[in-house]
Motif scaffolding. Structure first.
Motif, PDB file in Angstrom:
ATOM      1  N   ARG A 376       0.856  -1.178   0.000  1.00  0.00           N
ATOM      2  CA  ARG A 376       0.000   0.000   0.000  1.00  0.00           C
ATOM      3  C   ARG A 376       0.894   1.230   0.000  1.00  0.00           C
ATOM      4  N   ASN A 377       0.433   2.277  -0.656  1.00  0.00           N
ATOM      5  CA  ASN A 377       1.197   3.520  -0.772  1.00  0.00           C
ATOM      6  C   ASN A 377       0.899   4.406   0.432  1.00  0.00           C
ATOM      7  N   LEU A 378       1.958   4.795   1.154  1.00  0.00           N
ATOM      8  CA  LEU A 378       1.770   5.618   2.348  1.00  0.00           C
ATOM      9  C   LEU A 378       1.555   7.086   2.016  1.00  0.00           C
ATOM     10  N   LEU A 379       1.830   7.479   0.769  1.00  0.00           N
ATOM     11  CA  LEU A 379       1.730   8.881   0.378  1.00  0.00           C
ATOM     12  C   LEU A 379       0.466   9.116  -0.444  1.00  0.00           C
ATOM     13  N   GLY A 380       0.097  10.387  -0.560  1.00  0.00           N
ATOM     14  CA  GLY A 380      -1.072  10.747  -1.345  1.00  0.00           C
ATOM     15  C   GLY A 380      -0.927  10.354  -2.799  1.00  0.00           C
ATOM     16  N   LYS A 381      -2.040  10.019  -3.435  1.00  0.00           N
ATOM     17  CA  LYS A 381      -1.994   9.528  -4.810  1.00  0.00           C
ATOM     18  C   LYS A 381      -1.510  10.585  -5.791  1.00  0.00           C
ATOM     19  N   LEU A 382      -1.681  11.863  -5.477  1.00  0.00           N
ATOM     20  CA  LEU A 382      -1.293  12.926  -6.400  1.00  0.00           C
ATOM     21  C   LEU A 382       0.166  13.293  -6.282  1.00  0.00           C
ATOM     22  N   ASN A 383       0.860  12.741  -5.313  1.00  0.00           N
ATOM     23  CA  ASN A 383       2.261  13.075  -5.121  1.00  0.00           C
ATOM     24  C   ASN A 383       3.141  12.311  -6.115  1.00  0.00           C
ATOM     25  N   VAL A 384       4.269  12.935  -6.523  1.00  0.00           N
ATOM     26  CA  VAL A 384       5.158  12.302  -7.498  1.00  0.00           C
ATOM     27  C   VAL A 384       5.994  11.198  -6.858  1.00  0.00           C
ATOM     28  N   SER A 385       6.102  11.177  -5.536  1.00  0.00           N
ATOM     29  CA  SER A 385       6.840  10.141  -4.836  1.00  0.00           C
ATOM     30  C   SER A 385       5.878   9.083  -4.309  1.00  0.00           C
ATOM     31  N   THR A 386       6.366   7.863  -4.145  1.00  0.00           N
ATOM     32  CA  THR A 386       5.558   6.780  -3.576  1.00  0.00           C
ATOM     33  C   THR A 386       6.393   5.965  -2.596  1.00  0.00           C
ATOM     34  N   ILE A 387       5.740   5.475  -1.560  1.00  0.00           N
ATOM     35  CA  ILE A 387       6.348   4.527  -0.630  1.00  0.00           C
ATOM     36  C   ILE A 387       5.370   3.368  -0.518  1.00  0.00           C
ATOM     37  N   ASP A 388       5.654   2.280  -1.238  1.00  0.00           N
ATOM     38  CA  ASP A 388       4.780   1.112  -1.243  1.00  0.00           C
ATOM     39  C   ASP A 388       5.301   0.102  -0.226  1.00  0.00           C
ATOM     40  N   MET A 389       4.548  -0.075   0.853  1.00  0.00           N
ATOM     41  CA  MET A 389       4.980  -0.947   1.938  1.00  0.00           C
ATOM     42  C   MET A 389       4.127  -2.209   1.993  1.00  0.00           C
ATOM     43  N   GLN A 390       4.776  -3.362   2.193  1.00  0.00           N
ATOM     44  CA  GLN A 390       4.083  -4.613   2.423  1.00  0.00           C
ATOM     45  C   GLN A 390       4.587  -5.205   3.740  1.00  0.00           C
ATOM     46  N   GLN A 391       3.715  -5.996   4.382  1.00  0.00           N
ATOM     47  CA  GLN A 391       4.061  -6.506   5.709  1.00  0.00           C
ATOM     48  C   GLN A 391       3.592  -7.948   5.896  1.00  0.00           C
ATOM     49  N   PHE A 392       4.320  -8.633   6.739  1.00  0.00           N
ATOM     50  CA  PHE A 392       3.960  -9.979   7.173  1.00  0.00           C
ATOM     51  C   PHE A 392       4.078 -10.004   8.691  1.00  0.00           C
ATOM     52  N   ALA A 393       3.055 -10.530   9.364  1.00  0.00           N
ATOM     53  CA  ALA A 393       3.034 -10.498  10.824  1.00  0.00           C
ATOM     54  C   ALA A 393       2.820 -11.890  11.399  1.00  0.00           C
ATOM     55  N   ILE A 394       3.455 -12.136  12.525  1.00  0.00           N
ATOM     56  CA  ILE A 394       3.203 -13.319  13.347  1.00  0.00           C
ATOM     57  C   ILE A 394       2.795 -12.822  14.725  1.00  0.00           C
ATOM     58  N   THR A 395       1.634 -13.231  15.208  1.00  0.00           N
ATOM     59  CA  THR A 395       1.163 -12.744  16.510  1.00  0.00           C
ATOM     60  C   THR A 395       0.688 -13.911  17.371  1.00  0.00           C
ATOM     61  N   LEU A 396       0.799 -13.729  18.684  1.00  0.00           N
ATOM     62  CA  LEU A 396       0.254 -14.641  19.679  1.00  0.00           C
ATOM     63  C   LEU A 396      -0.867 -13.922  20.420  1.00  0.00           C
TER      64      LEU A 396
END
Length: 401
Positions: A376-396
């Motif tokens: 998912r992109n952490l920045l606004g869609k109209l911005n020229v920069s993008t930060i696409d982050m993906q995650q994997f979690a293990i929880t108890l």
């Protein structure tokens, strides 16, 4: 990052057949010749009145299928009871666009397999299809009567209601302890009508037997903690001199949160809906290797992450179960500390949304879950920069109640 998506999908495909449970429970059916067959019936926790059912003569015997056209009665011990009767039934469609103008329902005699909801001096029956529920009642050994309710419309296309069932309760199920006020508050649904019939039976000194399939709509509250494995692909601009920089190494960070889960009262309590707000944090850095145009970028990011979705349980025994979940997730940013020669203003960060799915195992009040969140992109869609982050979690997790 390791391809967690592929790993989870493979696990889902290979374990579904192994853990899927078929529950055949002790019961009986009576055929058209009044012959009673003791057997084991597949409990499908029917939402709608069944048109067929599966049964075995022994717990591990051959599975047979029988349409309800061939039976008079069907029962699973302490869970369900269905009986075939000829009753007056309104076959009208209650979808808004198909409502009729007549206030009085058009009843016709129809043979239906009715569900016995409450049995006693007064007995409540129901018939449910995909469009509506219809309720019937019987006093003692009398005839089964229809509780009248109808939805209709007028020239202005308003939705109007004929609640004659309330008048029927006043005149035909009169009892000292049942007040007229209570009757007027009795809606045309299984819960209200069941409560009324049980009150009536109690007033008459009779017991009530309920057939509700052991349905329980419950809330669960769980606390959980674990670790996130996060990575991202960062594009700082569209300039040919600094196209992008990527943090390929995985970043591990702790997480903790609460989960509120609602168990739906159907299909043997196998489906639920949940919301699980938790804390997440991440660091990402990018460097331009072009000696003529060296630039650096560092982001320290944290947020309240809110997954919302549905869960399906596969019961292994009375205390353990496997579950699969899927839904949407969105971030509410908390910290956005940015440093380096390339700056991104905080204002362009927005609530980032994506999809998530996972699998887990629970034993009694304890659980472990693996969850993957699509990029998912952490920045606004109209911005020229993008930060696409993906995650994997293990929880108890631990279920408080």
């Amino acid at each position: 990052m390791i391809n967690y998506t592929r790993a989870l999908l493979i696990f889902l495909l290979t374990t579904t057949g192994i853990f899927a449970q078929i529950n055949f429970e002790k019961g009986y059916f009576i055929d058209q010749d009044d012959q009673k067959t003791e057997c084991y019936i597949k409990n499908e926790d029917w939402i709608y009145n069944p048109s067929r059912f599966e049964y075995r003569l022994t717990p591990n015997g051959k599975t047979q299928v029988l349409p309800v056209l061939n039976i008079k009665e069907l029962a699973i011990d302490n869970s369900y009871k269905y009986q075939k009767h000829i009753v007056e039934y309104n076959d009208a469609d209650f979808e808004i666009e198909n409502l009729l103008y007549e206030r009085t329902p058009d009843l016709s005699y129809t043979q239906l397999l009715l569900k016995v909801v409450v049995e006693g001096e007064a007995t409540l029956y129901s018939y449910r299809d995909k469009n509506k529920s219809t309720f019937f009642y019987k006093i003692g050994n009398g005839n089964i009567k229809t509780l009248i309710y109808n939805e209709y419309t007028n020239k202005s296309r308003e939705i109007l209601y004929n609640k004659r069932h309330q008048q029927q309760l006043v005149t035909e199920l009169e009892c000292v302890k049942v007040s007229e006020k209570k009757i007027l508050l009795t809606d045309y649904d299984e819960t209200d009508l069941s409560d009324f019939i049980k009150d009536y039976n109690e007033c008459k000194g009779a017991t009530s037997v309920e057939y509700n399939g052991n349905r329980k709509n419950k809330f669960h509250l769980k606390v959980f903690a674990g670790m996130y494995n996060s990575s991202s692909e960062t594009q700082l601009s569209r300039s040919p001199f600094f196209v992008r920089g990527s943090d390929e190494s995985a970043f591990w960070s702790p997480t903790a949160g609460l989960e509120l889960e609602y168990i739906f009262p159907f299909n043997r309590n196998k489906w639920s809906m949940f919301i699980a707000p938790n804390y997440t944090s991440y660091e990402v850095s990018s460097d331009d290797t072009n000696p003529a145009n060296q630039r650096t970028f560092l982001l320290e990011y944290s947020a309240i992450q809110v997954p919302v979705g549905f869960r399906y349980y596969m019961f292994l025994d009375d205390t353990s179960k496997l579950f699969f979940s899927g839904g949407a997730v969105f971030d509410i940013p908390l910290q956005r500390d940015i440093s380096g020669t390339v700056m991104i203003v905080n204002e362009i960060f927005e609530t980032a949304a994506s999809a998530t799915f996972g699998l887990g195992y629970s034993f009694d009040k304890y659980s472990i879950e693996a969850r993957y969140i699509l990029p998912r992109n952490l920045l606004g869609k109209l911005n020229v920069s993008t930060i696409d982050m993906q995650q994997f979690a293990i929880t108890l997790g631990y279920t408080i109640f």
